[in-house]
Each structure stands twice: as C-alpha cells, then as structure tokens.
Scaffold this active site. Structure first.
Site, PDB file in Angstrom:
ATOM      1  N   SER A 128      38.679  70.194  36.700  1.00 20.10           N
ATOM      2  CA  SER A 128      38.382  71.613  36.891  1.00 20.10           C
ATOM      3  C   SER A 128      38.975  72.176  38.166  1.00 20.10           C
ATOM      4  O   SER A 128      39.126  71.477  39.175  1.00 20.10           O
ATOM      5  CB  SER A 128      36.863  71.785  36.935  1.00 20.10           C
ATOM      6  OG  SER A 128      36.520  73.088  37.318  1.00 20.10           O
TER       7      SER A 128
ATOM      8  N   TYR B 198      29.816  69.251  41.126  1.00 22.30           N
ATOM      9  CA  TYR B 198      30.579  69.183  39.876  1.00 22.30           C
ATOM     10  C   TYR B 198      32.048  68.867  40.186  1.00 22.30           C
ATOM     11  O   TYR B 198      32.641  67.956  39.592  1.00 22.30           O
ATOM     12  CB  TYR B 198      30.456  70.536  39.177  1.00 22.30           C
ATOM     13  CG  TYR B 198      31.331  70.749  37.972  1.00 22.30           C
ATOM     14  CD1 TYR B 198      31.057  70.122  36.774  1.00 22.30           C
ATOM     15  CD2 TYR B 198      32.407  71.637  38.027  1.00 22.30           C
ATOM     16  CE1 TYR B 198      31.843  70.360  35.648  1.00 22.30           C
ATOM     17  CE2 TYR B 198      33.193  71.880  36.912  1.00 22.30           C
ATOM     18  CZ  TYR B 198      32.911  71.235  35.735  1.00 22.30           C
ATOM     19  OH  TYR B 198      33.694  71.475  34.627  1.00 22.30           O
TER      20      TYR B 198
ATOM     21  N   LYS C 222      34.126  65.461  39.260  1.00 20.50           N
ATOM     22  CA  LYS C 222      35.346  65.560  38.453  1.00 20.50           C
ATOM     23  C   LYS C 222      36.529  64.917  39.192  1.00 20.50           C
ATOM     24  O   LYS C 222      37.320  64.182  38.599  1.00 20.50           O
ATOM     25  CB  LYS C 222      35.659  67.026  38.137  1.00 20.50           C
ATOM     26  CG  LYS C 222      34.742  67.648  37.091  1.00 20.50           C
ATOM     27  CD  LYS C 222      35.020  67.097  35.695  1.00 20.50           C
ATOM     28  CE  LYS C 222      34.267  67.813  34.602  1.00 20.50           C
ATOM     29  NZ  LYS C 222      34.518  67.221  33.272  1.00 20.50           N
TER      30      LYS C 222
END
Lengths: 328, 328
Positions: free
Chosen positions: A122, A146, A150
C-alpha cells in the site's frame, strides 16, 4: 492454471474472481480451478471452471495450506486488516497483515513448484505526505501500523522469492476509488465516499481540505494490474519485488469537480466539510504522488484513467449493485 | 536504572555487561539491576548491582517477558541467528530474528513506561555491493534472509515506537572486527579471522580477493554506540528509528597491511588465499560504504578508529582470553 485468491470475498477479490470467471483463461492459458478464501466463505461466481469457496483465518497456517492446494500456480494475497482498523487494534493488524503473510509463505513453500504470489502492499507503507513525489527507490517509513505490517510483509515475500519458495510481485496499491458498498474502516474510506455517496443521492462528510491530494487508482485499473502481475515475467524485477504502479495524484477538489461534471452540481452539494483530525493524522502522512517509472517503462503496468472515466466506471460497474446492497 | 541485555551471552553482550558492571552507572544514573538473557544462561560479571542471568528462547513470549521485568528502563536486543546460519536454516532465522523481536515488542508493551530498546540491525539488510556508498535514506533491499528479517524487525520496532509501546534505536551494525573466540557461522566471519588467527599464530583462509571492501567497526566503538543509544534523546529521530552508524570502509588488503604494521610480515603470511563462492555470494551484496551523516552530525555517534587501533584494541582487550579459551 490453478489460482487462489486470499481475501476473495473482498471488494477487489470479488471483482478479480468475476473477471477470471468471465475470461476463463489467464495469459492465454485456461483456468482449471479457482479457490476463494476469506474470513467468511466468499460467494462463487458462475465460471467455466470449478470454484472452491472457503471461510477461514488467513493467520492459521493449516487453513491457508488448504486454500493453496498442490498444483496452485498463482496466489493473489489480498487478505488484510485495513488502515484505521489496524491502528485501532494492533494485535489484529499484526495477526492478519504479518502472520497471515507468513502463513502464505509457509504454504507456498510446500508446493512442488514455486507459485506466483501477487501481494497488495500500500501507499500507506510510505511517508512523505502532501509534498512528496516519490521515486521508485524511495524508502518505506510508514506512519501507521498497517503500512509497517505491509512493508515488513513485502520484505519477507521478497526474501521468499529470492529463496525460490514463491515468486512475488508486491504492488503498493494507491487508494482505490470508487469503492462500492458502504464506508469501511480504512482511513481513506472518505476518498470513495465523497464520490459514491452523492452518486447514491446521499450526503457525506469530507474530513480533509479540498486541496488535499491523494494517490489514487480505479478498481478497473487495479484488476488490470493484478492480471498483469499474475503472469508477467518477473526476471526484470531482480531482488526488488516492490512495485509502485502508475496511479494518479488528484486533489479532493479535482475529484469533486469531476463529480460535478459527471453528475451535476447537486451531487457535489451533498459533500459537507467536516474536518476530522483523527482521519487526517493518518492520511496526511501518505505520499500524494509517485514517479512510478519502473512500473510504466520497464514492467508494462497500464496507465490510470481520468477522474471522469473513474466515476463513469463506477456508475457502469457498481452503482446498481451498491444501491441494491444498501436498499436504496 | 534497570537494564536487560537479550543475547547477553554473546560477544558484544558480554562486553556491554562488563562495561556496565565496571561503570556502575549509565548516563549519570546508577544501574540498579541487570538481566542477561541468552540461549544458554550467560556468565554474570561481578558488578556493584544485582545481575540476573537467564537461559531461554527469545522467540518464547513468556520467557522474554521474564527477562524484561516491570521497571525495566533499557532493553538491548542483540539476540540473533547470524547471516550464514539464517541462510542455511530459514525457519530458525525467522523464529529468532523476526518472532524474537515480536516477543520483545509484546513484553515491552506490558511495562508501565515504554523502555528504550536498542536493537542491532545490520549492514546485511542493505544491497548495493562493492560499488555502493549509501546515503542515509537508502532503501533496504536485502539479498539474504538475515538482512530481510532484520529489516522487517526494524519496521516493527519503529511502529511500536510510534505507538508508544517502546522507544527504539535500530543500529545497522557494520561487520564488527575483530571478534574474539572462534570463527562463527556469520558469512562475515572471515573478516575477523584474517586478523585474529594470525595474531594467535594460526593460518587462516581468505575467501574473497584483497581488493574486496567491507564496512566495519570495532567492538569498542560498537559498545560506545550502544551506550550512547541507551540514553540518547530520541526526539530528533522522529519516525525514522534506523541509524547507519559511522563505520569505516576498508579493503581486505588494507586490513592485512595494518596487520603487518602491527604484527609483522610473518603474521600476514599466515593468511592464505582460498576463494569461497558461497561466502562471496552472500557478502558481495553488502554495501561497502555509507555516508552516515545523520549518525555523525545530528545524533552524535562517535567516529571509528584506524585499522591499526582496531587491531591494537583486540590485542589489549581480547587476545589473552581468546588464547585461553582455545587452549593456545
């Protein structure tokens, strides 16, 4: 060709499954079977090949191994806990986003031939913020859990590729707009909502200023990128399995102007300014632009559509289903 | 001040423990207790404060929690499976280097106040090879599992710092020379061996050409960096907890010349050329030089000694003990 989609019940997973079911083939080769895996058993598209649908926990190595049976040639790993949720629940984010990827690596490693793994990383794995225009060799300094999970998962998939356990393509997805359905727990949920909700005739809140820029892509283009990544030659990637695809940098104001040009001023008028410091604190760290030269020139990833085309694509592909789903 | 050293039985862990025992204080504050944790129960230095020695598995959250008791202010996390070993045994490397760090994060998170965590990452987490002179914002594209695990662990510690679970300083250690004792399973073991073994009167193999350059630091300087990192102000680090400290770039030929100038041509003559493609394949990817501007100018990490001083330091600090340990 045997394919597995982890997170096959999600927005992009369902679209990819539908596309494979429609095409019946990938890269000129017939699809011989598709496994869809998600927390809840995903719906099966009607397809010219067998479709297995499994519900389970992506962080459980036994369940993931069942979802990646012997003979699997391609795994698309979309299963994730999204940004605001991973920020709110650290353990859940770590479990799904990191341990889930470790389970995928271990499952792939047991196959006779290393499968292609298309992993969605992302834009949130980068820092830099509004002023950034990141080159392909930019470091990932995530400002949210997050993004950290990732980026760590990317490193592990990259190493697993080097070792020959699998053959990973890590696509750092831009913010995908317009997401169908309802607002979700991604901090970027508003970027879709400010276009989707007015198209449904509903008012919605804009938590950032209109000059706030976002690195975006359309669902159509994301699916095109996945299909490309599922069969592309990975030799030119070398060790570096991370790809910044050619998204588009757009301000919220430009998105609202495109909305107005497609759906009229009454649609735009449904967007209310409602600053939200919590949301802004997460998204303002994300870079608003990438050069994406490697993906474009060397790797053949396709270019982004215009904002108007993205809105039109949502109207054609998802508006009716979203209305139905939400009882509108 | 309560301190824990994970990997306290290793080469650098023992040196750090001895230094703390000698000083009795850190950053002007008395040390009130030291816990040493390693796979085997580490030896306790005689110290003016209580020393607890624990044997255990750093990947076991329960054991790690015992090693980081309430009130711990500083954790130095040196526990690792080294490069060639992590390459030979993927599961062991992942367990210790990644899951071990996750256990440290979970243990720190339960403390009432977030402790400082000094973590040793590595030059092996970078690529670039012999031609590289890496800037501080260089991306980590590791070419070995050890480096990938270290880079992933850095990301997780960085995120844990941002969340306030702990306060990490991730030091990407150069190849530390001269390691005392015996050759170990690090791919870089030869860099110490070509100096140590001749100083012991023993012959040794050089697996790379003499113009092969390595990014090195001395054990004395590594300990100085740890002590600095244990008490430094971390506010200037911001989100970016990774530090490339000011090591020294030196060719093997220069190291052998320094050996000759300190110990005579008969010492240098004990080094035999014996190319080893396996070792070379790992180490040739590691960058041979860093600018290390941030560590020097902004963060106050001390400069490296000369090669002659490094060799002299080994003779003063470690030669006798190494002779005794090896029965020479």
């Amino acid at each position: 060709m045997q394919i597995t989609i982890l997170g096959g019940g999600g927005f992009l997973g369902r679209k990819l499954a539908a596309r494979l079911a429609h095409d019946g083939a990938l890269g000129g080769e017939a699809v011989t079977g598709l496994t869809l895996f998600d927390l809840q058993e995903p719906p099966a598209p009607s397809a010219p090949f067998p479709v297995r649908c499994l519900g389970g926990d992506v962080a459980d190595p036994v369940q993931v191994a069942k979802a990646i049976p012997p003979g699997t040639r391609v795994v698309v790993h979309l299963a994730a806990v999204v940004s605001a949720q991973a920020e709110a629940d650290f353990d859940l984010g770590l479990k799904v986003n990191l341990h889930g990827t470790l389970a995928v690596i271990q499952a792939c490693r047991t196959l006779a031939a290393p499968p292609r793994v298309v992993f969605t990383s992302s834009v949130a794995s980068f820092g830099g913020g509004q002023e950034a225009r990141l080159e392909d060799d930019a470091r990932q300094i995530p400002g949210n859990s997050y993004g950290a999970e990732k980026a760590a998962a990317e490193l592990l998939l990259q190493d697993a590729s080097r070792r020959g356990f699998l053959d990973a393509v890590n696509i750092r997805l831009p913010t995908v707009i317009i997401r169908p359905g309802r607002p979700n727990k991604a901090a970027s949920s508003f970027v879709s909502a400010i276009l989707r909700e007015p198209l449904l005739g509903l008012s919605t809140d804009l938590p950032v200023p209109e000059d706030f820029a976002v690195w975006i892509c359309s669902p159509r283009r994301a699916i095109d990128w996945f299909l490309h990544a599922m069969t592309m030659d990975t030799a030119p990637l070398g060790l570096d399995r991370g790809i910044n695809p050619p998204g588009r940098s757009a301000t919220v104001g430009l998105m609202l102007s495109a909305l107005e040009s497609v759906a009229g001023p009454e649609a735009r008028a449904l967007v209310r300014h409602a600053p939200d410091p919590g949301i802004q604190a997460i998204v303002e760290g994300w870079p608003a632009s990438f050069t994406a030269e490697r993906a474009r020139r060397l790797l053949g990833f396709s270019e982004q559509e215009s904002l108007e085309e993205i809105i039109q694509g949502f109207i054609e592909d998802d508006l009716a289903a979203t209305r139905a789903e939400r009882g509108l």
